[in-house]
Design an enzyme around this catalytic site. Structure first.
Site, PDB file in Angstrom:
ATOM      1  N   GLY A  64       1.001  -1.235  -0.081  1.00 28.19           N
ATOM      2  CA  GLY A  64      -0.352   0.032  -0.248  1.00 28.19           C
ATOM      3  C   GLY A  64       1.016   1.260   0.341  1.00 28.19           C
ATOM      4  N   GLN A  65       2.053   1.160  -0.439  1.00 30.01           N
ATOM      5  CA  GLN A  65       3.290   2.057  -0.223  1.00 30.01           C
ATOM      6  C   GLN A  65       2.641   2.757  -1.600  1.00 30.01           C
ATOM      7  OE1 GLN A  65       6.463   0.077   0.550  1.00 30.01           O
ATOM      8  NE2 GLN A  65       6.614   0.667   2.474  1.00 30.01           N
ATOM      9  N   ASP A  66       2.377   4.689  -1.318  1.00 27.81           N
ATOM     10  CA  ASP A  66       2.014   5.040  -2.632  1.00 27.81           C
ATOM     11  C   ASP A  66       2.575   5.077  -3.712  1.00 27.81           C
ATOM     12  OD1 ASP A  66       4.293   6.259  -1.572  1.00 27.81           O
ATOM     13  OD2 ASP A  66       3.535   8.684  -1.454  1.00 27.81           O
ATOM     14  N   LYS A  67       4.067   4.356  -4.098  1.00 28.50           N
ATOM     15  CA  LYS A  67       4.043   4.366  -5.453  1.00 28.50           C
ATOM     16  C   LYS A  67       3.925   2.913  -5.838  1.00 28.50           C
ATOM     17  CE  LYS A  67       8.055   4.081  -4.134  1.00 28.50           C
ATOM     18  NZ  LYS A  67       9.514   3.910  -3.354  1.00 28.50           N
ATOM     19  N   THR A  68       3.106   1.901  -5.125  1.00 30.25           N
ATOM     20  CA  THR A  68       2.307   0.455  -5.354  1.00 30.25           C
ATOM     21  C   THR A  68       1.349   1.067  -5.421  1.00 30.25           C
ATOM     22  OG1 THR A  68       2.225  -0.039  -3.553  1.00 30.25           O
ATOM     23  CG2 THR A  68       4.573  -0.886  -4.554  1.00 30.25           C
TER      24      THR A  68
END
Ligand code: G3D
Ligand code: MG
Length: 182
Positions: A64-68
């Protein structure tokens, strides 16, 4: 559902909301410590109680990190439903969670998918209840094609998780029936 059918569920939400802990709690019936998810985890869960008993859930837990987050929608393409996990102690990030959920549900890939929101970490002081999570995520403003439900959960003890899975089954069945009628 029931019998040998496998239901595909995408488990999404901001990083650190408790997705992986929920997944392994459901899978192994006990608390498992986690590391931040790189990529995804996938487990088959046999539902052994409630009205969904006998069905198999394949749950995709996506980082769920913003990059993914742009990848979320590719996991929803084949999904029958979405479990959206939020940290109910973190009001500031609930705003971010709302923005991401709204964005996600606007994609054609997610059109009409039922959503069960887990108001997770309900064991911690300062956690807000499911009615308030519902308000902060503006679930009432979702297009009426999305059936939704909020369940208050604790991934550490497993409280609320069986109920959430059962609700997910219920909403998926309801959605399929509505589709058939049309
Ligand atoms: P993610 O997969 O959504 O990124 P994780 O989140 O499952 O990795 O969980 C992030 C942290 O929150 C973990 O703590 C985990 O133990 C904790 N957590 C998850 N669910 C709950 C809950 O219901 N209650 C409480 N109190 N903690 C929870 P660490 O310390 O390992 O970072
Ligand atoms: Mg994770």
């Amino acid at each position: 559902m029931g019998g040998n059918t496998s239901t595909q569920v995408a488990m999404l939400g901001l990083d650190s909301s408790g997705k992986t802990t929920c997944l392994y709690r459901l899978k192994f019936n006990q608390y498992t410590s986690t590391n931040p998810t790189v990529g995804f985890n996938c487990e088959k869960i046999n539902v052994d109680n409630g009205s969904a008993k006998g069905s198999v859930f394949t749950i995709w837990d996506v980082g769920g990190q913003d990059k993914t987050r742009p990848l979320w929608k590719s996991y929803t393409r084949k999904a029958d439903g979405i479990i959206y996990v939020v940290d109910s102690t973190d009001k500031e990030r609930l705003e971010e969670a709302k923005i991401e959920l709204t964005k996600l549900l606007r994609c054609p890939e997610t059109l009409g998918l039922p959503v069960v929101v887990l108001a997770n970490k309900n064991d911690l002081p300062g956690s807000i209840d499911s009615a308030e999570v519902e308000k902060l995520l503006a679930l009432h403003e979702l297009p009426p094609s999305h059936l939704w439900h909020v369940e208050s959960t604790c991934a550490i003890t497993g409280e609320g998780l069986d109920e959430a899975v059962e609700k997910m089954c219920e909403l998926i069945i309801k959605k399929k029936k509505a589709k058939r009628k049309r």
